[in-house]
Design an enzyme around this catalytic site. Structure first.
Site, PDB file in Angstrom:
ATOM      1  N   GLU A  33       0.829  -1.210   0.000  1.00 52.66           N
ATOM      2  CA  GLU A  33       0.000   0.000   0.000  1.00 52.66           C
ATOM      3  C   GLU A  33       0.864   1.262   0.000  1.00 52.66           C
ATOM      4  O   GLU A  33       0.591   2.222   0.715  1.00 52.66           O
ATOM      5  CB  GLU A  33      -0.967  -0.010   1.192  1.00 52.66           C
ATOM      6  N   GLU A 102      -6.305  -7.972  -0.746  1.00 50.56           N
ATOM      7  CA  GLU A 102      -6.839  -7.895   0.615  1.00 50.56           C
ATOM      8  C   GLU A 102      -8.344  -7.653   0.557  1.00 50.56           C
ATOM      9  O   GLU A 102      -8.785  -6.512   0.369  1.00 50.56           O
ATOM     10  CB  GLU A 102      -6.172  -6.775   1.430  1.00 50.56           C
TER      11      GLU A 102
END
Length: 692
Positions: A33, A102
């Site tokens: 991320e 995710e």
């Protein structure tokens, strides 16, 4: 960064773990991320992410590399999606597969916050939306909840538990119905696989908020019928057949005709969990009082002014003492019965305990949203020299964001004494002495060896004396049985726990505040939507791994900052207390299907069944509720409807004594049809008890 990555990849290669070597690893990820952080750093951030991608690819693993939340991931690295929903995500190149690295099954928990739940009806709907669009990879975060042992919890203020409302909970037990409903979803998707991997879907409208994604190929046909309306059912026509779609749901038809699964129709059991003990704790407690502002070991440094905590401790301990002294004239008015003095302290966080001459004056704590502390409280000073000792406590390192070098922890001032005859006295730039950690930490009181190096106080009243900054120890034997274990810390305040020298983690009895109103699975999910636990301690139970235990004389050490009653600490077992099921007589079921050798799914018509299953080592001991007919309510609050078979209880009681049980849902099985031409259901709640 390169050294670390090369080290890990080298370890994997040496064990031949990559798929290119015949091993199980099919995918690798570089960075995590980083995209949002890259934007903060501008050109330097872009340069770094490109370098990281090139470096990873150059390690020649033979399997693809991915970057998540990285829209500009350079070829051949695949950019992937993280989030509650990823059906709107498209990779940055048509040559890259659509991957969901995710799929968030819940949300993390912070001390003082509520427990966040994500209904499985919404989670399965999100996954089905992703698959119907052509998504090729889903990884759940988290699939198995875990524990932030030691001081690994970040945030700051993230709880020791990282259960995350995951399908497998922190203790490794199935969370039902989330586990079972997702299992059926993926078995259904597997039935659709021949069609899914052969063609792209054709999308057709079935209504204003309804549509069909259809995969037709020579190898098979699969259809996804979606209702995006969050308020009402929809009746649709697909291939000249009529279908009813619950709100916010998708029905999956592996043969383009028969509904095998609907995301909002849960047919698996619901398990209610419990923490139970065998009675009063038998642990005999001893106490060792931490020395306030102890200089038994040489102080780390003495300097003018206040220092940032992590720059001093280097994270070797959560604790840092700030110590200085104040001289008070005997003529001060407050000593003659005047208004008492007060002390104000400004801290960057995360928790703070104020001691004057060794006596606790007050405590304060920040929160994850606002870590800063503005403390002001009365203090008891005497004539002469007074010692001010501020114990600053860190509650985890930051785990997301940029420019950590600018983040502060600890007492940053000003520190001001109010109410003297002179007015206010600013202590900020006085000479301060610093001590890293606690004396008990320096003596290793949390270890098997260190716990034997000091004299511990004994006696029946020791545990109940609400002493701040106290070490406690006790010994316990490992209980029999296979159930996971936890410590009930509901009688304590804030501190840390060790068992046989291993750190269980930080504990805190911070009570949860939030918005715990009723919630529905329908409509877009967000982290604050479904909250539980308001008015209760955010975390009361702390996971104890059985692998850390020995059969007898396990050492339990607790350091308590505020004061608590250790006599009420107990070792508890986590187990299933009851199981419920609520299943329609014509509930679509994956078990009604068989796959022929050709790979094509074929329906095999059978009656639905209600399935009940207690945990291993348990059996069904009683049926609390049973109704074949039109029952209402949910697990724990079922009620009979106008239609009810009087044979319901008798039929379900055949399950008593069994660890698992299946009962066919048919009028014949219940002695006849209690209400013909009415769609009937079976609702049942069964008690699970130890023993078989």
């Amino acid at each position: 960064m390169q050294g670390f990555t090369e080290k890990i990849v080298g370890m994997m290669k040496s064990e031949e773990l990559f798929a290119s070597q015949g091993g199980p690893i099919i995918l690798s990820q570089i960075e995590n991320e980083y995209g949002p952080e890259e934007k903060e750093f501008g050109a330097a951030g872009k340069s770094y992410s490109d370098w990281a991608a090139k470096m990873a690819v150059g390690l020649d693993t033979g399997v693809p590399w991915v970057m998540c939340k990285q829209e500009d991931a350079p070829d051949p690295v695949i950019n992937a999606c993280n989030g509650f929903y990823c059906d709107a995500f498209t990779p940055n190149s048509p040559s890259k597969p659509t991957m969901w690295t995710e799929a968030w099954t819940g949300w993390f928990t912070e001390f003082g916050g509520t427990i966040r739940k994500r209904p499985v009806e919404d989670l399965s709907f999100a996954v089905a939306r992703f698959v119907q669009k052509g998504g090729s990879f889903i990884n759940y975060y988290m699939y198995h909840g875990g524990t932030n042992f030691g001081r690994t919890a970040g945030g700051p203020f993230i709880t020791t538990s990282y259960d995350y409302d995951a399908p497998l909970d922190e203790y490794g037990l199935a969370r039902e119905p989330k586990y079972g409903h997702l299992k059926e979803l993926h078995r259904t998707i597997k039935l659709c696989e021949p069609a899914l991997v052969s063609v792209d879907p054709t999308v057709t409208s079935l209504g204003s908020m309804q549509e069909a994604h259809v995969y037709r190929s020579p190898s098979g046909c699969a259809a996804f019928l979606a209702n995006y309306n969050s308020n009402s059912h929809a009746k649709v026509v697909f291939d000249n057949e009529h279908y009813s779609l619950p709100p916010w749901s998708i029905s999956i038809l592996p043969d383009c005709k028969t509904v095998v699964y609907n995301t909002a129709t849960v047919g698996v059991q619901t398990s209610q969990m419990q923490m139970w003990s065998n009675g009063a704790s038998s642990m005999m407690w001893e106490r060792y009082d931490e020395e306030v502002g102890s200089l038994a070991a040489a102080p780390l440094l003495t300097t003018s002014g206040l220092l940032e905590q992590l720059n001093v401790t280097r994270d070797t301990s959560d604790y840092l003492w700030y110590m200085t002294s104040v001289d008070v004239s005997p003529s001060e008015k407050f000593l003659q019965g005047g208004k008492p003095l007060s002390l104000s302290v400004q801290s960057a966080g995360h928790a703070l305990h104020i001691f004057i001459n060794g006596q606790l004056q007050g405590s304060a704590s920040g929160t994850r949203e606002d870590k800063r502390i503005s403390y002001k409280g009365n203090v008891n000073l005497r004539a002469g020299t007074n010692k001010i000792s501020l114990l600053s406590v860190a509650c985890g390192l930051p785990n997301i964001g940029v420019h950590y070098e600018t983040w502060n922890t600890g007492v940053n001032g000003p520190v001001v004494l109010h109410g003297l005859d002179e007015g206010s006295r600013d202590l900020t730039w006085q000479t301060w002495t610093y001590q890293v950690g606690l004396k008990g930490e320096q003596m290793n009181l949390n270890s098997l060896e260190g716990a034997s190096s000091v004299e511990w106080m004994q006696g029946s009243l020791i545990a109940q004396n609400q002493m701040p900054l106290a070490w406690y120890r006790a010994y316990f034997d490992t209980p029999s049985g296979d159930e996971p274990l936890a410590l009930d810390m509901g009688s304590m305040g804030k501190g840390q726990i060790w068992i046989n020298g291993q750190s269980i983690g930080r504990y805190s009895l911070a009570y949860a505040t939030g918005d715990c109103k009723d919630y529905s699975y329908t409509g877009s999910f967000r982290a604050t939507k479904c909250q539980a636990g308001c008015g209760q301690p955010t975390q009361r139970w702390y996971h104890v791994p059985k692998s850390w235990l020995q059969p007898s004389r396990n050492l339990l050490v607790v350091f308590e900052e505020l004061g608590g009653d250790t006599s009420k600490i107990s070792l508890v077992k986590r187990s299933v207390s009851s199981v419920c099921a609520d299943v329609s007589e014509f509930h679509p079921s994956i078990k009604n299907w068989q796959t022929e050798s050709s790979g094509e799914a074929k329906p095999e018509l059978r009656r639905s069944k209600v399935h009940l299953r207690c945990a291993p080592g348990q059996s069904i001991s009683a049926i609390k509720f049973a109704s074949f007919g039109t029952p209402s309510g949910t697990c724990g609050s079922f009620e009979q409807g106008e239609c009810h078979s009087t044979k319901s209880q008798t039929v379900l009681e055949k399950c008593i004594g069994k660890q698992r049980c299946a009962v066919a849902i048919s009028p014949d099985n219940f002695g006849g049809d209690p209400c013909p031409n009415v769609m009937k259901r079976v609702a049942v709640e069964a008690v699970c008890s130890p023993g078989t």
